[in-house]
Design a protein around this motif. Structure first.
Motif, mmCIF file in Angstrom:
data_model
loop_
_atom_site.group_PDB
_atom_site.id
_atom_site.type_symbol
_atom_site.label_atom_id
_atom_site.label_comp_id
_atom_site.label_asym_id
_atom_site.label_seq_id
_atom_site.Cartn_x
_atom_site.Cartn_y
_atom_site.Cartn_z
ATOM 1 N N ARG A 67 0.825 -1.209 0.000
ATOM 2 C CA ARG A 67 0.000 0.000 0.000
ATOM 3 C C ARG A 67 0.862 1.263 0.000
ATOM 4 N N GLU A 70 2.410 2.391 -3.275
ATOM 5 C CA GLU A 70 1.474 3.056 -4.192
ATOM 6 C C GLU A 70 1.429 4.564 -3.980
ATOM 7 N N VAL A 71 1.839 5.012 -2.784
ATOM 8 C CA VAL A 71 1.812 6.452 -2.490
ATOM 9 C C VAL A 71 3.228 7.014 -2.328
ATOM 10 N N ALA A 73 5.800 6.257 -0.442
ATOM 11 C CA ALA A 73 6.280 6.501 0.922
ATOM 12 C C ALA A 73 7.771 6.178 1.017
ATOM 13 N N ARG A 118 7.290 13.027 6.096
ATOM 14 C CA ARG A 118 6.875 12.532 4.784
ATOM 15 C C ARG A 118 6.227 11.160 4.897
ATOM 16 N N ALA A 121 2.750 11.663 6.223
ATOM 17 C CA ALA A 121 1.885 12.185 5.163
ATOM 18 C C ALA A 121 1.442 11.066 4.228
ATOM 19 N N ALA A 122 2.354 10.149 3.896
ATOM 20 C CA ALA A 122 2.006 9.016 3.043
ATOM 21 C C ALA A 122 1.022 8.086 3.751
ATOM 22 N N ARG A 124 -1.209 8.853 5.830
ATOM 23 C CA ARG A 124 -2.540 9.456 5.846
ATOM 24 C C ARG A 124 -3.295 9.208 4.535
ATOM 25 N N GLN A 125 -2.585 8.802 3.498
ATOM 26 C CA GLN A 125 -3.222 8.526 2.211
ATOM 27 C C GLN A 125 -3.659 7.062 2.077
ATOM 28 N N VAL A 126 -3.329 6.255 3.073
ATOM 29 C CA VAL A 126 -3.575 4.812 2.997
ATOM 30 C C VAL A 126 -4.769 4.436 3.854
ATOM 31 N N ASP A 127 -5.694 3.678 3.260
ATOM 32 C CA ASP A 127 -6.842 3.147 3.994
ATOM 33 C C ASP A 127 -6.521 1.716 4.386
ATOM 34 N N GLN A 180 -3.798 8.834 13.646
ATOM 35 C CA GLN A 180 -3.641 8.463 12.243
ATOM 36 C C GLN A 180 -2.827 7.168 12.181
#
Length: 280
Positions: A67, A70-71, A73, A118, A121-122, A124-127, A180
């Motif tokens: 995961r 994909e962003v 990280a 960083r 921040a990454a 926070r984009q992951v569910d 988070q």
């Protein structure tokens, strides 16, 4: 791992990579604890090998890595030449990762804070369904309260760990509005300095909580460079972190190298952290 188990783990890592078409002429043991990390050469793969009791953790770690890739990280990646999954061989769970040649310089506190921001921040984009940090605290508390699992823990130290784990974790988790996804244990041993920049490893500890819980694992100077961090909350989290660390060291089956030293050091760090937040 004991020598006989380590030999089997090494062979499980070697055989898994070989069967997937990766050339393995030699295996170097990089880390040996309850799980082992192996460098496979010349294919330059890092194999993480754990007993099957850790299969769920290994699968979770692979999913977290997938995961986060994909962003973009700042984390170590799975080896792109094989399927991103955990392989089971001879009672071991084996995952294959990219090997990164380390850079022989320390990461400056400001750079450490930057990569951690960083990373957050990454995240926070992951569910992702991950436990709250208090679930891990509860696990450590069970070990401390179970005298059969921690028979050598002195009564006074047991009381210290119980009060720290139960009281402080409850106080920290009162307000979950800012929680988070976190790395869980971003200490210096889990941050590689590579030619690609700093990269976090050991992603199985991913959990939910305040960013201060992660900052508590970093060197003291790092928190000064992390904008908006609550200094008092960091000190409280650091006391809980060291209390969990200490709880694991007193387990009957703990295999951490130099365990006797870390038993004493862990308890000293708990007391020092409590003093820093005025609770000593």
């Amino acid at each position: 791992m004991e020598p006989s188990e380590l030999r089997r783990a090494v062979e499980a890592g070697r055989a898994t990579a070989s069967e997937l078409g990766l050339r393995v002429d030699d295996v170097v043991v990089i880390h040996n604890s309850d799980r082992v990390a192996l460098r496979l050469v010349p294919c330059d793969v890092l194999a993480r090998v754990a007993p099957l009791g850790h299969l769920t953790d290994s699968e979770f770690e692979v999913e977290v890595a997938r995961r986060l890739a994909e962003v973009d990280a700042p984390v170590a990646g799975l080896d792109p030449r094989v399927d991103p999954r955990v392989h089971v061989r001879d009672a071991f769970a084996v995952s294959l990762w990219t090997y990164y040649e380390p850079v022989e310089t320390e990461i400056a506190p400001a750079d450490y804070a930057d990569v951690l921001m960083r990373h957050h921040a990454a995240l926070r984009q992951v569910d992702l369904d991950a436990p709250h940090f208090t679930d891990r605290v509860a696990g450590a508390l069970r070990e401390v309260n179970d005298r059969e699992q921690t028979p050598e823990l002195p009564d006074a130290d047991r009381e210290l760990l119980v009060s720290t784990l139960s009281g402080l974790s409850a106080a920290i988790s009162v307000n979950k509005a800012g929680d988070q996804l976190l790395h869980g244990e971003p200490h210096p041993g889990n941050l590689l300095h590579t030619k690609r920049g700093p990269l976090f490893v050991d992603l199985a500890t991913c959990c939910r909580g305040p960013v201060e819980f992660d900052l508590a694992h970093a060197p003291d100077e790092v928190e000064k460079h992390y904008a908006g961090a609550d200094q008092d909350l960091i000190h409280r989290c650091r006391a809980v972190d060291w209390a969990m660390f200490s709880a694991w060291r007193w387990r009957r089956e703990d295999q951490m190298p130099d365990r006797e030293h870390w038993r004493a050091e862990g308890l000293d760090r708990v007391r020092a952290s409590l003093d820093r937040c005025g609770l000593g």
